[in-house]
Write a protein that holds these residues in place. Structure first.
Motif, PDB file in Angstrom:
ATOM      1  N   ALA A  76      15.114  33.630  34.934  1.00 49.35           N
ATOM      2  CA  ALA A  76      15.595  33.418  33.572  1.00 49.35           C
ATOM      3  C   ALA A  76      15.715  34.774  32.879  1.00 49.35           C
ATOM      4  N   ALA A  77      16.533  34.783  31.832  1.00 47.66           N
ATOM      5  CA  ALA A  77      16.700  36.000  31.037  1.00 47.66           C
ATOM      6  C   ALA A  77      17.171  35.604  29.648  1.00 47.66           C
ATOM      7  N   GLY A  78      17.008  36.502  28.732  1.00 52.24           N
ATOM      8  CA  GLY A  78      17.504  36.307  27.378  1.00 52.24           C
ATOM      9  C   GLY A  78      17.019  37.429  26.493  1.00 52.24           C
ATOM     10  N   GLY A  79      17.715  37.617  25.405  1.00 54.49           N
ATOM     11  CA  GLY A  79      17.323  38.688  24.510  1.00 54.49           C
ATOM     12  C   GLY A  79      17.827  38.450  23.111  1.00 54.49           C
ATOM     13  N   TYR A  80      17.753  39.507  22.312  1.00 55.45           N
ATOM     14  CA  TYR A  80      18.274  39.403  20.957  1.00 55.45           C
ATOM     15  C   TYR A  80      18.839  40.737  20.493  1.00 55.45           C
ATOM     16  N   LYS A  81      19.674  40.618  19.460  1.00 53.14           N
ATOM     17  CA  LYS A  81      20.261  41.778  18.787  1.00 53.14           C
ATOM     18  C   LYS A  81      19.966  41.642  17.299  1.00 53.14           C
ATOM     19  N   PRO A  82      19.361  42.657  16.678  1.00 52.16           N
ATOM     20  CA  PRO A  82      19.046  42.591  15.248  1.00 52.16           C
ATOM     21  C   PRO A  82      20.281  42.669  14.360  1.00 52.16           C
ATOM     22  N   ASN A  83      20.183  42.058  13.205  1.00 53.12           N
ATOM     23  CA  ASN A  83      21.205  42.125  12.156  1.00 53.12           C
ATOM     24  C   ASN A  83      20.591  42.786  10.920  1.00 53.12           C
ATOM     25  N   ASP A  84      21.436  43.249  10.029  1.00 49.00           N
ATOM     26  CA  ASP A  84      20.966  43.934   8.822  1.00 49.00           C
ATOM     27  C   ASP A  84      20.242  43.017   7.841  1.00 49.00           C
ATOM     28  N   ASP A  85      20.409  41.701   7.974  1.00 42.92           N
ATOM     29  CA  ASP A  85      19.824  40.763   7.015  1.00 42.92           C
ATOM     30  C   ASP A  85      18.438  40.250   7.406  1.00 42.92           C
ATOM     31  N   GLY A  86      17.811  40.858   8.402  1.00 43.33           N
ATOM     32  CA  GLY A  86      16.479  40.419   8.829  1.00 43.33           C
ATOM     33  C   GLY A  86      16.506  39.326   9.875  1.00 43.33           C
ATOM     34  N   SER A  87      17.694  38.979  10.345  1.00 42.71           N
ATOM     35  CA  SER A  87      17.820  37.975  11.411  1.00 42.71           C
ATOM     36  C   SER A  87      18.156  38.673  12.729  1.00 42.71           C
ATOM     37  N   VAL A  88      18.074  37.922  13.798  1.00 41.81           N
ATOM     38  CA  VAL A  88      18.519  38.400  15.101  1.00 41.81           C
ATOM     39  C   VAL A  88      19.479  37.378  15.690  1.00 41.81           C
ATOM     40  N   ASP A  89      20.357  37.854  16.547  1.00 37.65           N
ATOM     41  CA  ASP A  89      21.244  36.975  17.309  1.00 37.65           C
ATOM     42  C   ASP A  89      20.668  36.810  18.700  1.00 37.65           C
ATOM     43  N   GLU A 113      11.962  34.071  20.661  1.00 36.70           N
ATOM     44  CA  GLU A 113      11.674  33.852  19.241  1.00 36.70           C
ATOM     45  C   GLU A 113      10.390  34.565  18.835  1.00 36.70           C
ATOM     46  N   ASN A 114       9.359  34.468  19.672  1.00 35.65           N
ATOM     47  CA  ASN A 114       8.088  35.122  19.368  1.00 35.65           C
ATOM     48  C   ASN A 114       8.218  36.643  19.352  1.00 35.65           C
ATOM     49  N   LEU A 115       8.996  37.189  20.291  1.00 33.71           N
ATOM     50  CA  LEU A 115       9.255  38.633  20.289  1.00 33.71           C
ATOM     51  C   LEU A 115       9.872  39.052  18.958  1.00 33.71           C
ATOM     52  N   ALA A 116      10.886  38.320  18.539  1.00 32.40           N
ATOM     53  CA  ALA A 116      11.586  38.640  17.292  1.00 32.40           C
ATOM     54  C   ALA A 116      10.651  38.487  16.086  1.00 32.40           C
ATOM     55  N   GLN A 119       8.301  41.281  15.653  1.00 35.13           N
ATOM     56  CA  GLN A 119       8.950  42.500  15.147  1.00 35.13           C
ATOM     57  C   GLN A 119       9.331  42.368  13.675  1.00 35.13           C
ATOM     58  N   GLY A 120       8.977  41.243  13.058  1.00 30.12           N
ATOM     59  CA  GLY A 120       9.206  41.069  11.623  1.00 30.12           C
ATOM     60  C   GLY A 120      10.509  40.387  11.256  1.00 30.12           C
ATOM     61  N   PHE A 121      11.250  39.876  12.232  1.00 25.39           N
ATOM     62  CA  PHE A 121      12.494  39.183  11.918  1.00 25.39           C
ATOM     63  C   PHE A 121      12.176  37.790  11.389  1.00 25.39           C
ATOM     64  N   THR A 122      13.036  37.289  10.507  1.00 26.01           N
ATOM     65  CA  THR A 122      12.747  36.037   9.807  1.00 26.01           C
ATOM     66  C   THR A 122      13.599  34.857  10.258  1.00 26.01           C
ATOM     67  N   LYS A 123      14.719  35.138  10.904  1.00 25.78           N
ATOM     68  CA  LYS A 123      15.613  34.068  11.357  1.00 25.78           C
ATOM     69  C   LYS A 123      16.219  34.462  12.698  1.00 25.78           C
ATOM     70  N   ILE A 124      16.586  33.445  13.478  1.00 22.70           N
ATOM     71  CA  ILE A 124      17.287  33.677  14.733  1.00 22.70           C
ATOM     72  C   ILE A 124      18.555  32.837  14.736  1.00 22.70           C
ATOM     73  N   ASN A 125      19.636  33.431  15.186  1.00 17.86           N
ATOM     74  CA  ASN A 125      20.939  32.769  15.244  1.00 17.86           C
ATOM     75  C   ASN A 125      21.321  32.547  16.702  1.00 17.86           C
ATOM     76  N   GLN A 173      21.188  28.374  13.255  1.00 21.29           N
ATOM     77  CA  GLN A 173      20.149  29.293  12.788  1.00 21.29           C
ATOM     78  C   GLN A 173      18.817  28.560  12.702  1.00 21.29           C
ATOM     79  N   LYS A 174      17.765  29.319  12.906  1.00 22.39           N
ATOM     80  CA  LYS A 174      16.412  28.781  12.844  1.00 22.39           C
ATOM     81  C   LYS A 174      15.524  29.784  12.115  1.00 22.39           C
ATOM     82  N   ASP A 175      14.680  29.283  11.226  1.00 20.46           N
ATOM     83  CA  ASP A 175      13.678  30.144  10.586  1.00 20.46           C
ATOM     84  C   ASP A 175      12.596  30.485  11.601  1.00 20.46           C
ATOM     85  N   LEU A 176      12.213  31.748  11.609  1.00 23.32           N
ATOM     86  CA  LEU A 176      11.101  32.175  12.468  1.00 23.32           C
ATOM     87  C   LEU A 176       9.841  32.179  11.637  1.00 23.32           C
TER      88      LEU A 176
END
Length: 176
Positions: A76-89, A113-116, A119-125, A173-176
């Motif tokens: 399995a694999a997966g990741g995220y990319k940060p956005n300027d609004d405090g969310s990640v994709d 989600e836990n990784l994000a 790191q202080g991110f508040t939402k995931i898209n 979108q989901k609140d973290l």
């Protein structure tokens, strides 16, 4: 799932990794399974390593790669990319075809989600192709809410011109 060996690779290390083609081949194979099953796309998720590097070039991007510790194979694999609004994709959430339905996708989604969150991110898209079976349901069962639908004509530049049929992208979108 605790028996998985997960490596989190930050952007700078990832794009220069000698294992990059292995990661991209795994992700393409996983996405290819869906492409064949649902007949929406006529090309791989990443057409070459440069297209992957481009998507993961932001300094805050990470990719988590899960391996079976006994066999050493990526499962399995997966990741995220940060956005300027405090969310990640959410990016490239992938599970080996022979392990679909075993909970690894859910485990990896939660792991990312836990990784994000750590790191202080508040939402995931997550962007979901509506025509990919119950994939939207997968995300909805994990608390993602639809925020908008985007209809794309055949060959749409939003997906690199790879869609061979009209598709609908569901932005969630989901609140973290």
């Amino acid at each position: 799932m605790a028996n998985l060996s997960i490596t989190v690779i930050p952007s700078a290390q990832l794009v220069a990794s000698p294992q990059l083609s292995t990661y991209v081949d795994f992700i393409n194979a996983c996405f290819g399974t869906g492409h064949k099953r649902f007949h929406c796309f006529g090309a791989a998720r990443f057409v070459d390593l440069d297209s992957f590097r481009s998507e993961f070039s932001h300094p805050g991007c990470v990719l988590a790669v899960a391996r079976d510790p006994k066999a050493g194979e990526i499962v399995a694999a997966g990741g995220y990319k940060p956005n300027d609004d405090g969310s990640v994709d959410l990016k490239c959430l992938s599970t080996a075809e022979h392990l679909e339905g075993t909970g690894i996708g859910t485990y990896m989604n939660t792991y990312i989600e836990n990784l994000a969150r750590d790191q202080g991110f508040t939402k995931i898209n997550a962007v979901v192709v509506k025509e990919h079976g119950d994939l939207l349901g997968f995300y909805e069962r994990r608390g993602y809410k639809s925020v908008r639908h985007e209809r794309l004509d055949v060959g749409s530049p939003e997906v690199g011109g790879k869609n061979i049929v009209e598709i609908v992208l569901v932005h969630t979108q989901k609140d973290l």
